[in-house]
Design a protein around this motif. Sequence first.
Motif, short mmCIF file in Angstrom:
data_model
loop_
_atom_site.label_atom_id
_atom_site.label_comp_id
_atom_site.label_asym_id
_atom_site.label_seq_id
_atom_site.Cartn_x
_atom_site.Cartn_y
_atom_site.Cartn_z
N SER A 1 0.81 -1.21 0.00
CA SER A 1 0.00 0.00 0.00
C SER A 1 0.84 1.26 0.00
O SER A 1 0.50 2.25 -0.63
N LEU A 2 1.94 1.19 0.73
CA LEU A 2 2.78 2.38 0.85
C LEU A 2 3.84 2.46 -0.26
O LEU A 2 4.53 3.46 -0.38
N LYS A 3 3.94 1.38 -1.01
CA LYS A 3 4.95 1.28 -2.06
C LYS A 3 6.34 1.57 -1.51
O LYS A 3 7.07 2.44 -2.00
N VAL A 4 6.67 0.85 -0.47
CA VAL A 4 7.97 1.05 0.17
C VAL A 4 8.38 -0.27 0.81
O VAL A 4 7.52 -1.11 1.14
N GLU A 5 9.66 -0.48 0.93
CA GLU A 5 10.14 -1.64 1.65
C GLU A 5 10.35 -1.24 3.11
O GLU A 5 11.02 -0.24 3.39
N ILE A 6 9.75 -1.98 4.02
CA ILE A 6 9.88 -1.64 5.43
C ILE A 6 10.95 -2.55 6.04
O ILE A 6 10.87 -3.77 5.90
N SER A 7 11.92 -1.95 6.68
CA SER A 7 13.01 -2.74 7.25
C SER A 7 12.52 -3.57 8.43
O SER A 7 11.49 -3.26 9.05
N THR A 8 13.25 -4.64 8.72
CA THR A 8 12.91 -5.49 9.85
C THR A 8 12.81 -4.67 11.13
O THR A 8 11.92 -4.88 11.96
N HIS A 9 13.73 -3.74 11.26
CA HIS A 9 13.74 -2.88 12.44
C HIS A 9 12.45 -2.08 12.55
O HIS A 9 11.82 -2.00 13.60
N ASP A 10 12.05 -1.48 11.43
CA ASP A 10 10.83 -0.66 11.44
C ASP A 10 9.58 -1.52 11.64
O ASP A 10 8.61 -1.09 12.26
N LYS A 11 9.62 -2.74 11.11
CA LYS A 11 8.47 -3.63 11.30
C LYS A 11 8.29 -3.96 12.77
O LYS A 11 7.18 -3.94 13.29
N SER A 12 9.38 -4.27 13.44
CA SER A 12 9.24 -4.60 14.86
C SER A 12 8.87 -3.34 15.65
O SER A 12 8.13 -3.42 16.63
N TRP A 13 9.33 -2.20 15.17
CA TRP A 13 8.93 -0.95 15.84
C TRP A 13 7.42 -0.74 15.71
O TRP A 13 6.74 -0.37 16.66
N LEU A 14 6.89 -1.00 14.52
CA LEU A 14 5.45 -0.82 14.30
C LEU A 14 4.64 -1.77 15.17
O LEU A 14 3.64 -1.38 15.78
N MET A 15 5.07 -3.04 15.24
CA MET A 15 4.35 -4.01 16.07
C MET A 15 4.41 -3.60 17.54
O MET A 15 3.44 -3.73 18.28
N ASP A 16 5.57 -3.12 17.91
CA ASP A 16 5.78 -2.65 19.27
C ASP A 16 4.87 -1.48 19.60
O ASP A 16 4.25 -1.40 20.65
N PHE A 17 4.80 -0.55 18.66
CA PHE A 17 3.96 0.62 18.84
C PHE A 17 2.51 0.17 19.00
O PHE A 17 1.80 0.65 19.89
N TYR A 18 2.10 -0.75 18.15
CA TYR A 18 0.73 -1.24 18.22
C TYR A 18 0.44 -1.85 19.59
O TYR A 18 -0.55 -1.54 20.24
N THR A 19 1.33 -2.74 20.02
CA THR A 19 1.13 -3.43 21.29
C THR A 19 1.07 -2.45 22.45
O THR A 19 0.22 -2.56 23.33
N LYS A 20 1.95 -1.47 22.43
CA LYS A 20 2.05 -0.57 23.58
C LYS A 20 1.05 0.57 23.55
O LYS A 20 0.51 0.97 24.57
N GLU A 21 0.81 1.12 22.38
CA GLU A 21 0.03 2.35 22.31
C GLU A 21 -1.42 2.16 21.86
O GLU A 21 -2.27 2.99 22.12
N ILE A 22 -1.68 1.08 21.15
CA ILE A 22 -3.02 0.95 20.57
C ILE A 22 -3.79 -0.19 21.22
O ILE A 22 -4.93 -0.04 21.61
N LEU A 23 -3.12 -1.32 21.37
CA LEU A 23 -3.79 -2.48 21.93
C LEU A 23 -4.28 -2.26 23.34
O LEU A 23 -5.34 -2.72 23.74
#
Length: 95
Positions: A69-91
């Motif tokens: 969707s974003l037409k971008v490659e997301i690094s492993t680091h950023d992927k874990s950051w996003l999951m982390d953000f979700y778990t901590k801030e949204i979930l």
Amino acid sequence: MANTRHVPERSCVSCAQKFPKPDLIRIVKTLEGVVTVDISTKSAGRGAYLCHTPSCWQRGIEKGGLERSLKVEISTHDKSWLMDFYTKEILRSPE
Ligand SMILES: [Zn+2]
């Protein structure tokens, strides 16, 4: 005419369900090419939306729906950051 206030709808990139825009979380690729969670929902750049379902975040991030969707490659680091953000801030904040 009754009060039919128009709420814009967007689709979750993982489950493709439509939600009122305020119920979705916007992920943005900024003009600098950085992928981040757009809390303000107003950042410039290409945006994609995810709903609050944990499996949508997992699938969207790990299976590449978000990258497509974003037409971008997301690094492993950023992927874990996003999951982390979700778990901590949204979930943890159901409302
Ligand atoms: Zn979803």
